[in-house]
Motif scaffolding. Sequence first.
Motif, PDB file in Angstrom:
ATOM      1  N   ASN A  94       0.808  -1.214   0.000  1.00  0.00           N
ATOM      2  CA  ASN A  94       0.000   0.000   0.000  1.00  0.00           C
ATOM      3  C   ASN A  94       0.842   1.264   0.000  1.00  0.00           C
ATOM      4  N   GLU A  95       2.155   1.099  -0.134  1.00  0.00           N
ATOM      5  CA  GLU A  95       3.037   2.265  -0.100  1.00  0.00           C
ATOM      6  C   GLU A  95       3.544   2.555  -1.504  1.00  0.00           C
ATOM      7  N   ILE A  96       3.974   3.787  -1.742  1.00  0.00           N
ATOM      8  CA  ILE A  96       4.594   4.069  -3.033  1.00  0.00           C
ATOM      9  C   ILE A  96       6.118   4.156  -2.904  1.00  0.00           C
ATOM     10  N   PHE A  97       6.621   4.168  -1.656  1.00  0.00           N
ATOM     11  CA  PHE A  97       8.071   4.144  -1.471  1.00  0.00           C
ATOM     12  C   PHE A  97       8.443   2.961  -0.582  1.00  0.00           C
ATOM     13  N   SER A  98       9.447   2.192  -1.015  1.00  0.00           N
ATOM     14  CA  SER A  98       9.798   0.999  -0.260  1.00  0.00           C
ATOM     15  C   SER A  98      11.186   1.076   0.348  1.00  0.00           C
ATOM     16  N   ASP A  99      11.896   2.166   0.139  1.00  0.00           N
ATOM     17  CA  ASP A  99      13.173   2.293   0.855  1.00  0.00           C
ATOM     18  C   ASP A  99      13.383   3.720   1.339  1.00  0.00           C
ATOM     19  N   ARG A 100      14.317   3.849   2.274  1.00  0.00           N
ATOM     20  CA  ARG A 100      14.542   5.115   2.944  1.00  0.00           C
ATOM     21  C   ARG A 100      15.045   6.185   1.973  1.00  0.00           C
ATOM     22  N   GLN A 101      15.918   5.770   1.032  1.00  0.00           N
ATOM     23  CA  GLN A 101      16.478   6.735   0.090  1.00  0.00           C
ATOM     24  C   GLN A 101      15.392   7.432  -0.730  1.00  0.00           C
TER      25      GLN A 101
ATOM     26  N   GLY B  38      11.668 -13.054  -1.942  1.00  0.00           N
ATOM     27  CA  GLY B  38      10.522 -12.339  -1.376  1.00  0.00           C
ATOM     28  C   GLY B  38      10.859 -11.309  -0.325  1.00  0.00           C
ATOM     29  N   SER B  39      12.148 -11.053  -0.085  1.00  0.00           N
ATOM     30  CA  SER B  39      12.480 -10.096   0.977  1.00  0.00           C
ATOM     31  C   SER B  39      12.559  -8.661   0.477  1.00  0.00           C
ATOM     32  N   VAL B  40      12.755  -8.459  -0.837  1.00  0.00           N
ATOM     33  CA  VAL B  40      12.790  -7.096  -1.375  1.00  0.00           C
ATOM     34  C   VAL B  40      11.645  -6.930  -2.370  1.00  0.00           C
ATOM     35  N   ILE B  41      10.639  -6.180  -1.956  1.00  0.00           N
ATOM     36  CA  ILE B  41       9.498  -5.912  -2.839  1.00  0.00           C
ATOM     37  C   ILE B  41       9.434  -4.405  -3.052  1.00  0.00           C
ATOM     38  N   LEU B  42       9.801  -3.982  -4.258  1.00  0.00           N
ATOM     39  CA  LEU B  42       9.863  -2.549  -4.538  1.00  0.00           C
ATOM     40  C   LEU B  42       8.470  -1.967  -4.718  1.00  0.00           C
ATOM     41  N   ALA B  43       8.298  -0.720  -4.264  1.00  0.00           N
ATOM     42  CA  ALA B  43       7.042  -0.001  -4.484  1.00  0.00           C
ATOM     43  C   ALA B  43       7.195   0.866  -5.738  1.00  0.00           C
ATOM     44  N   ALA B  44       6.063   1.302  -6.272  1.00  0.00           N
ATOM     45  CA  ALA B  44       6.054   1.980  -7.565  1.00  0.00           C
ATOM     46  C   ALA B  44       6.951   3.223  -7.623  1.00  0.00           C
ATOM     47  N   GLY B  45       6.823   4.097  -6.623  1.00  0.00           N
ATOM     48  CA  GLY B  45       7.574   5.345  -6.641  1.00  0.00           C
ATOM     49  C   GLY B  45       9.072   5.123  -6.507  1.00  0.00           C
ATOM     50  N   THR B  46       9.432   4.145  -5.691  1.00  0.00           N
ATOM     51  CA  THR B  46      10.839   3.809  -5.504  1.00  0.00           C
ATOM     52  C   THR B  46      11.432   3.266  -6.804  1.00  0.00           C
ATOM     53  N   LEU B  47      10.693   2.377  -7.458  1.00  0.00           N
ATOM     54  CA  LEU B  47      11.163   1.802  -8.721  1.00  0.00           C
ATOM     55  C   LEU B  47      11.283   2.891  -9.789  1.00  0.00           C
ATOM     56  N   TYR B  48      10.266   3.738  -9.901  1.00  0.00           N
ATOM     57  CA  TYR B  48      10.299   4.802 -10.911  1.00  0.00           C
ATOM     58  C   TYR B  48      11.514   5.707 -10.697  1.00  0.00           C
ATOM     59  N   GLY B  49      11.704   6.151  -9.461  1.00  0.00           N
ATOM     60  CA  GLY B  49      12.806   7.058  -9.152  1.00  0.00           C
ATOM     61  C   GLY B  49      14.163   6.421  -9.424  1.00  0.00           C
ATOM     62  N   ALA B  50      14.294   5.134  -9.076  1.00  0.00           N
ATOM     63  CA  ALA B  50      15.577   4.448  -9.252  1.00  0.00           C
ATOM     64  C   ALA B  50      15.884   4.267 -10.738  1.00  0.00           C
ATOM     65  N   ILE B  51      14.876   3.905 -11.523  1.00  0.00           N
ATOM     66  CA  ILE B  51      15.088   3.728 -12.965  1.00  0.00           C
ATOM     67  C   ILE B  51      15.478   5.062 -13.600  1.00  0.00           C
ATOM     68  N   GLU B  52      14.778   6.137 -13.221  1.00  0.00           N
ATOM     69  CA  GLU B  52      15.099   7.473 -13.727  1.00  0.00           C
ATOM     70  C   GLU B  52      16.554   7.828 -13.418  1.00  0.00           C
ATOM     71  N   ASN B  53      16.929   7.570 -12.165  1.00  0.00           N
ATOM     72  CA  ASN B  53      18.253   7.932 -11.690  1.00  0.00           C
ATOM     73  C   ASN B  53      19.346   7.124 -12.393  1.00  0.00           C
TER      74      ASN B  53
END
Lengths: 189, 100
Positions: A94-101, B38-53
């Motif tokens: 349910n989150e859009i960010f999954s890490d601290r960075q 199954g320990s690292v499940i990326l969220a949409a905003g994190t994935l988008y930002g990382a790909i952009e970067n």
Amino acid sequence: MKKIKWFFNIEKEEQWLNEQLQKGFRCTGISGFGIYTFDKTEKQYVMRLDYQDYLPKDKLQDYKGIYEDFGWHYIKGSWLSGIRYWQKEEGNQNEIFSDRQSKGKYYKRLMGYSFLMGMLCLALSYMIYKDLSGFYHDGLWNMEGALFWYALLFETPFVLLKLSPVMLAILFGSSFYSGYRNYSVLIEK
Amino acid sequence: MKHKLLPLSETMHYILLALREPHHGYAVMQEIEEMSNGSVILAAGTLYGAIENLNKHGWIEAVGSSGRRKIYKITTEGSAVLKLEQERLLHILSLYEGSE
């Protein structure tokens, strides 16, 4: 159902929106001037607010595409405010960010926005107040009795109007500070 | 001075590893979920930002598209970064072994 509410703090806005969703609603539209439209629903939804500066057409497409693949529905976004409203059915993620960075970067973007808006308001205030003569309403203080009170009532809205850029600057300043606090907590952890 | 993305964050590290094979964004998330058990499940905003970067720094690039989704793959420069990270981590691992 329509609700009207104004926010100067994106986190408070997100919190308020989710409180509405918890009551069994789903957001169907947000228009300028703070008009939020909700529909009754049986399902449970969550909303998340992101902040992105102006995105050119192709970048906006990439941005939306990735979120939509994750099940998020784009409710509203405008390049002017930069706030992007996302809603999805409650699920595992349910989150859009999954890490601290990435969460930290989000707070940095928010701080940049509040800072810019605060500065614009200050510049506007300066342009209004450098002409101080208009601010003191000289005639008013020479009046007496009922006439004075009528005049005071009449003038008050104009004074408030002239003060509004300063008040806005303070609101944006406090939202900058709250972004900074969230950011520093995140970095210290 | 070190590149500002180094040492790689867990998210960046996994994305670069996943993109040794071409994938679109959502498939990267699925691939990483599997790679990390199954320990690292990326969220949409994190994935988008990382790909952009990563794209901005030239470590990955768009190599095509499937429908409206862009397909990304690691670049030579990105592979060199992984190599450096591998050496760094191997060294750290060797320190673990030395203490036993």
